[in-house]
Design a protein around this motif. Structure first.
Motif, mmCIF file in Angstrom:
data_model
loop_
_atom_site.group_PDB
_atom_site.id
_atom_site.type_symbol
_atom_site.label_atom_id
_atom_site.label_comp_id
_atom_site.label_asym_id
_atom_site.label_seq_id
_atom_site.Cartn_x
_atom_site.Cartn_y
_atom_site.Cartn_z
ATOM 1 N N LEU A 116 11.951 3.837 -6.543
ATOM 2 C CA LEU A 116 10.805 3.055 -6.071
ATOM 3 C C LEU A 116 10.623 1.799 -6.922
ATOM 4 C CD1 LEU A 116 8.157 5.816 -5.238
ATOM 5 C CD2 LEU A 116 9.728 4.629 -3.678
ATOM 6 N N ALA A 117 10.794 1.932 -8.234
ATOM 7 C CA ALA A 117 10.670 0.770 -9.120
ATOM 8 C C ALA A 117 11.776 -0.246 -8.864
ATOM 9 C CB ALA A 117 10.673 1.214 -10.581
ATOM 10 N N VAL A 118 12.995 0.237 -8.636
ATOM 11 C CA VAL A 118 14.109 -0.666 -8.328
ATOM 12 C C VAL A 118 13.859 -1.366 -6.991
ATOM 13 C CG1 VAL A 118 16.577 -0.728 -7.745
ATOM 14 C CG2 VAL A 118 15.793 0.561 -9.742
ATOM 15 N N THR A 119 13.313 -0.644 -6.026
ATOM 16 C CA THR A 119 12.978 -1.244 -4.731
ATOM 17 C C THR A 119 11.931 -2.329 -4.903
ATOM 18 O OG1 THR A 119 13.515 0.806 -3.574
ATOM 19 C CG2 THR A 119 12.094 -0.764 -2.414
ATOM 20 N N ALA A 171 4.181 0.428 -13.892
ATOM 21 C CA ALA A 171 5.606 0.079 -13.831
ATOM 22 C C ALA A 171 5.994 -0.412 -12.438
ATOM 23 C CB ALA A 171 6.453 1.283 -14.230
ATOM 24 N N LEU A 172 5.459 0.216 -11.406
ATOM 25 C CA LEU A 172 5.748 -0.226 -10.037
ATOM 26 C C LEU A 172 5.222 -1.640 -9.799
ATOM 27 C CD1 LEU A 172 5.068 2.950 -7.879
ATOM 28 C CD2 LEU A 172 7.258 1.798 -8.224
ATOM 29 N N THR A 173 4.012 -1.886 -10.236
ATOM 30 C CA THR A 173 3.427 -3.216 -10.065
ATOM 31 C C THR A 173 4.206 -4.256 -10.866
ATOM 32 O OG1 THR A 173 1.242 -2.250 -9.696
ATOM 33 C CG2 THR A 173 1.314 -4.573 -10.307
ATOM 34 N N ALA A 174 4.523 -3.914 -12.106
ATOM 35 C CA ALA A 174 5.293 -4.845 -12.942
ATOM 36 C C ALA A 174 6.669 -5.108 -12.346
ATOM 37 C CB ALA A 174 5.427 -4.289 -14.355
ATOM 38 N N PHE A 209 5.120 12.155 -5.972
ATOM 39 C CA PHE A 209 5.548 12.402 -7.354
ATOM 40 C C PHE A 209 4.395 12.600 -8.330
ATOM 41 C CE2 PHE A 209 8.885 9.806 -5.368
ATOM 42 C CZ PHE A 209 9.951 10.684 -5.492
ATOM 43 N N GLY A 210 3.161 12.473 -7.850
ATOM 44 C CA GLY A 210 2.022 12.592 -8.757
ATOM 45 C C GLY A 210 2.018 11.518 -9.825
ATOM 46 N N ALA A 211 2.499 10.329 -9.477
ATOM 47 C CA ALA A 211 2.601 9.237 -10.450
ATOM 48 C C ALA A 211 1.243 8.932 -11.064
ATOM 49 C CB ALA A 211 3.168 7.992 -9.778
ATOM 50 N N GLY A 212 1.270 8.743 -12.363
ATOM 51 C CA GLY A 212 0.056 8.415 -13.089
ATOM 52 C C GLY A 212 -0.032 6.926 -13.368
ATOM 53 N N PRO A 213 -0.966 6.546 -14.226
ATOM 54 C CA PRO A 213 -1.184 5.131 -14.521
ATOM 55 C C PRO A 213 0.048 4.404 -15.057
ATOM 56 C CG PRO A 213 -2.966 6.454 -15.419
ATOM 57 C CD PRO A 213 -1.926 7.404 -14.898
ATOM 58 N N LEU A 214 0.848 5.061 -15.866
ATOM 59 C CA LEU A 214 2.038 4.411 -16.426
ATOM 60 C C LEU A 214 3.022 4.025 -15.321
ATOM 61 C CD1 LEU A 214 3.547 3.507 -18.968
ATOM 62 C CD2 LEU A 214 4.593 5.779 -19.033
ATOM 63 N N TRP A 215 3.293 4.958 -14.413
ATOM 64 C CA TRP A 215 4.213 4.661 -13.322
ATOM 65 C C TRP A 215 3.621 3.646 -12.350
ATOM 66 C CZ3 TRP A 215 9.101 4.672 -12.543
ATOM 67 C CH2 TRP A 215 9.920 5.541 -13.253
ATOM 68 N N VAL A 238 0.835 -1.208 0.000
ATOM 69 C CA VAL A 238 0.000 0.000 0.000
ATOM 70 C C VAL A 238 0.868 1.256 0.000
ATOM 71 C CG1 VAL A 238 -1.596 1.336 1.438
ATOM 72 C CG2 VAL A 238 -1.983 -1.084 1.081
ATOM 73 N N VAL A 239 1.927 1.230 0.805
ATOM 74 C CA VAL A 239 2.728 2.441 1.013
ATOM 75 C C VAL A 239 3.494 2.846 -0.245
ATOM 76 C CG1 VAL A 239 4.624 3.438 2.347
ATOM 77 C CG2 VAL A 239 2.887 2.048 3.495
ATOM 78 N N LEU A 240 4.091 1.908 -0.943
ATOM 79 C CA LEU A 240 4.897 2.248 -2.118
ATOM 80 C C LEU A 240 4.079 2.979 -3.184
ATOM 81 C CD1 LEU A 240 7.942 1.776 -2.652
ATOM 82 C CD2 LEU A 240 7.278 -0.163 -4.049
ATOM 83 N N PRO A 241 2.910 2.465 -3.586
ATOM 84 C CA PRO A 241 2.105 3.216 -4.550
ATOM 85 C C PRO A 241 1.608 4.560 -3.995
ATOM 86 C CG PRO A 241 1.344 0.941 -4.421
ATOM 87 C CD PRO A 241 2.350 1.134 -3.333
ATOM 88 N N LEU A 242 1.257 4.592 -2.707
ATOM 89 C CA LEU A 242 0.834 5.872 -2.116
ATOM 90 C C LEU A 242 1.964 6.896 -2.167
ATOM 91 C CD1 LEU A 242 -1.276 4.920 1.031
ATOM 92 C CD2 LEU A 242 -2.018 6.243 -0.948
ATOM 93 N N LEU A 243 3.167 6.443 -1.897
ATOM 94 C CA LEU A 243 4.325 7.331 -1.963
ATOM 95 C C LEU A 243 4.522 7.847 -3.386
ATOM 96 C CD1 LEU A 243 6.755 8.643 -0.612
ATOM 97 C CD2 LEU A 243 8.000 6.492 -0.936
#
Length: 188
Positions: A106-109, A49-52, A40-46, A30-35
């Protein structure tokens, strides 16, 4: 022959470490996507990418991990995976505090914790019979799966509460500590 589950100290430590680790991981889910969204105002693409990033390691490392784990001590594999995941997650609050955190980090984490998860999930089934013996294996698996399910329910709520109290950047400390607790339990 291993002692019954109620008297098996090694199983209790394995069980506790696994429960704490899953709670921390579900908090991070929950925390990583919320962060990413709040900082960063991450949109659907990011967000995709985080989930992938968390799941691609299963495709890339999943098969070779099985072969590697077969040749190595399962307990040590899990301990190393926990320590690698702890380090990866701990770098996020540090970068947050230093104001150098990026979406790429965040993606590398997510990829690092996903890779660690591959090794933990691959080595676990090899370790459990060694700890409890074959007679207690069904009961041990039931306890582990039940605890994992409970932590999967509790973790997201804890993650949301932590974000509300300490901010998303610092809430990840809980997951880093959970990996350290798991490694310590396995070491004991």
């Amino acid at each position: 022959t291993a002692p019954p589950l109620s008297g098996n100290r090694n199983f209790r430590l394995l069980w506790a470490g696994e429960g704490v680790s899953v709670l921390g991981s579900m908090t991070t889910a929950v925390v990583l996507p919320l962060l990413a969204v709040t900082a960063f105002g991450a949109g659907p693409l990011w967000m995709g990418a985080l989930t992938a990033s968390a799941w691609v390691p299963w495709l890339v490392v999943g098969l070779p991990a099985g072969a590697w784990v077969d040749r190595l001590d399962a307990r040590r594999v899990i301990m190393v995976a926990d320590l690698v995941a702890a380090a990866a997650v701990a770098l996020v609050p540090i970068a947050w505090a230093l104001d150098v955190l990026t979406l790429t980090q965040l993606a590398v984490t997510a990829a690092a914790t996903g890779t660690a998860s591959v090794f933990v999930r691959t080595a676990g089934p090899a370790l459990i019979p060694r700890v409890v013996g074959l007679d207690a294996l069904p009961a041990a698996n039931a306890r582990l799966v039940g605890t994992e399910s409970a932590m999967q329910v509790a973790g997201p709520g804890l993650g949301g509460a932590l974000v509300a109290v300490v901010s998303a950047g610092y809430a990840l400390v809980v997951d880093a500590v959970s990996f350290l607790v798991s490694a310590w339990c396995l070491h004991r």
